[in-house]
Design a protein around this motif. Structure first.
Motif, short mmCIF file in Angstrom:
data_model
loop_
_atom_site.label_atom_id
_atom_site.label_comp_id
_atom_site.label_asym_id
_atom_site.label_seq_id
_atom_site.Cartn_x
_atom_site.Cartn_y
_atom_site.Cartn_z
N THR A 31 -1.56 2.38 3.63
CA THR A 31 -0.67 1.97 2.52
C THR A 31 -1.58 0.99 1.57
O THR A 31 -2.56 0.57 1.75
N PRO A 32 -1.15 0.99 0.30
CA PRO A 32 -1.89 0.13 -0.62
C PRO A 32 -2.21 -1.33 -0.22
O PRO A 32 -3.03 -1.81 -0.70
N VAL A 84 -5.27 -1.17 3.64
CA VAL A 84 -6.34 -0.32 3.51
C VAL A 84 -7.43 -0.70 4.83
O VAL A 84 -7.59 -1.69 4.75
N ARG A 102 -10.72 2.85 -2.12
CA ARG A 102 -9.49 3.52 -1.69
C ARG A 102 -8.54 2.38 -2.21
O ARG A 102 -7.37 2.75 -2.63
N ARG A 103 -8.78 1.00 -1.90
CA ARG A 103 -7.78 0.37 -2.25
C ARG A 103 -7.66 0.40 -3.84
O ARG A 103 -6.31 -0.01 -4.41
N GLU A 108 -7.93 2.83 -5.80
CA GLU A 108 -7.33 4.04 -5.98
C GLU A 108 -5.66 3.93 -5.69
O GLU A 108 -4.96 4.45 -6.48
N LYS A 109 -5.48 3.30 -4.45
CA LYS A 109 -4.09 3.38 -4.09
C LYS A 109 -3.29 2.38 -5.17
O LYS A 109 -1.87 2.44 -4.98
N GLN A 151 -0.51 4.34 -8.87
CA GLN A 151 0.40 5.34 -8.35
C GLN A 151 0.45 6.74 -8.93
O GLN A 151 0.48 6.46 -10.02
#
Length: 480
Positions: A431-432, A435, A472-473, A475-476, A479
């Protein structure tokens, strides 16, 4: 020092590769398509070989040697080997079309739907030339346009530079560049671009969506690649909601607009082995009869022509062809038997994978299979190269089931492929706000009994093209 001669006897061992042995090894590692081509070549060269189009019983009645048959191997639920069983009728479940076989009627060839057949595929060059003939009228313009079309790479980008093309054609650079700018509007949009940014900008102009914010986004694709969304959003001067919509629009564009033309239909993989649930439980493994060459030696024809041989040369030629034909049929039979042995042992070893999923894939080496079937590792390696098996979980290359072993906390090994799958599953469930770092993934895997180093997690993650946790953090946080 005096020079003298003497006679010595020495014993040594050497392996002589006879032509027949070389042929058998060659056949073993061929894919089904290459094998078919090889057999077709032998059918053309050897008059004693012929294609078998009749049932084996009829062939044996004529004194011909039948082709190799697709035997079947059954395995029980525990993965143990059961009795051999040939059941050709069960093969219909794999190949029959929905709704049964051929329809009834007079038996004449069905010619309905001829007007519904697909037309010949139009290549990108033909598609663009047709537009160029409509857009340009002078011979010079058409010649330059054709040269531009011929300068495209497979993705639709201009290979080389406008200056090089102008020098080659002997025209001014402005003429070539002017025509290229006009051809940027051809279908598909984005063809003739010199860069990814120009290709995407052209498609956005086609959709009337190339505003200053989009231009800032296109001008900073490097920040998009590094997922530095915060800086990119500031450059675009938009809020989070508008930025997410812009990214969504960008994802809908085609970065390689030419790939939709001239690429023939994708050829499906034809499996060499068919696997299905057995009647008594477990799985049954059988060779795909569609990939087995149907060849036989015509002994009757050999007897007929050998009786009329006029001299020793003709008799020697016939004997050589007969020997070659017999060797080929035996080599094909041995190839089929060896493939079935290896495939059967693979299914037995990876029984948990087929029943429970990829997380239960066991570590396996060529030596493990070779020791059980009493063959050399090189033989197993050749058998598993370019061979595919159709399973209830999909079609896999045989080499897929050979994976390295990672240590377990309790001493039990784990398949590297299964560990990679578990790492991907953990990252997909992020989840955001949570990570997982590589160190945290190591802790989770060790709690599950998998002893793995952080650098190994990083290596597997990078091999799957999964970015690091900071990326990834970021990017998430956006939304889509």
């Amino acid at each position: 020092m005096a020079v003298s001669q003497r006679l010595e006897l020495r014993h040594s061992q050497s392996l002589v590769m006879t032509p027949q042995l070389q042929q058998a090894i060659k056949l073993l590692q061929l894919s089904n398509l290459d094998l078919r081509a090889y057999v077709e070549q032998e059918l053309e060269q050897n008059p004693l070989l012929e294609r078998s189009e009749q049932p084996e019983a009829a062939a044996e009645a004529q004194g011909d040697e039948p082709r190799p048959r697709g035997d079947e191997d059954d395995f029980d639920d525990r993965g143990g080997e059961a009795d051999w069983d040939t059941a050709p009728d069960t093969l219909a479940d794999w190949s029959a079309p929905p709704g049964g076989g051929a329809g009834g009627g007079s038996g004449e060839e069905d010619i309905s739907g001829l007007d519904q057949r697909l037309p010949g595929e139009v290549s990108l060059r033909e598609h663009l030339l047709e537009q160029a003939r409509t857009a340009f009228g002078t011979p010079v313009e058409l010649a330059v346009a054709e040269a531009l079309i011929d300068s495209l790479d497979e993705s639709g980008y201009l290979a080389g530079t406008v200056e090089e093309l102008a020098e080659l054609l002997g025209v001014e650079i402005a003429v070539v560049e002017g025509l290229r700018q006009r051809m940027l509007g051809f279908d598909p949009a984005g063809v003739f671009a010199c860069s990814l940014a120009e290709c995407l900008a052209t498609q956005l102009r086609e959709r009337n969506r190339f505003d200053p914010a989009m231009q800032a986004l296109i001008d900073n694709l490097d920040l998009l690649a590094s997922r530095d969304y915060a800086k990119l959003r500031r450059l675009c001067d938009v809020d989070s909601e508008d930025f997410a919509e812009m990214l969504q629009e960008l994802k809908a564009l085609d970065p390689k607009p030419a790939l939709g033309f001239g690429a023939g239909p994708v050829q499906p993989v034809i499996p060499d082995i068919l696997m299905r649930p057995a009647r008594g439980g477990g799985f049954a493994v059988e060779l795909n009869p569609d990939t087995l060459p149907r060849v036989l030696v015509n002994q009757r024809y050999y007897a007929e022509i050998s009786a009329h041989a006029r001299d020793r040369t003709e008799k020697q030629y016939l004997n050589e062809q007969l020997q070659s034909a017999n060797w080929l049929t035996r080599a094909l039979d041995q190839r089929a038997t060896t493939i079935l042995k290896v495939a059967g042992e693979l299914v037995r070893r990876q029984h948990s994978f087929f029943t429970k999923g990829i997380e239960h894939l066991k570590p396996l080496t060529l030596r493990d299979i070779a020791e059980v079937i009493e063959m050399h590792e090189s033989t197993v390696s050749r058998v598993t190269a370019n061979k595919y098996i159709a399973t209830p979980r999909g079609t896999y290359e045989l080499k897929y089931f050979f994976t390295a072993s990672l240590g377990g906390v309790s001493g039990e090994g784990h398949s590297a492929e299964a560990v990679r799958h578990r790492i991907k599953a953990l990252i997909d469930a992020e989840t955001p706000k949570a990570v997982l770092s590589d160190d945290r993934i190591v802790e989770i895997l060790r709690a599950e009994g998998i002893d793995i180093a952080r650098r190994t997690v990083a290596k597997y993650r990078e091999a799957m093209r999964i970015p690091s946790s900071p990326r990834r953090r970021r990017e998430k946080a956006v939304q889509f």
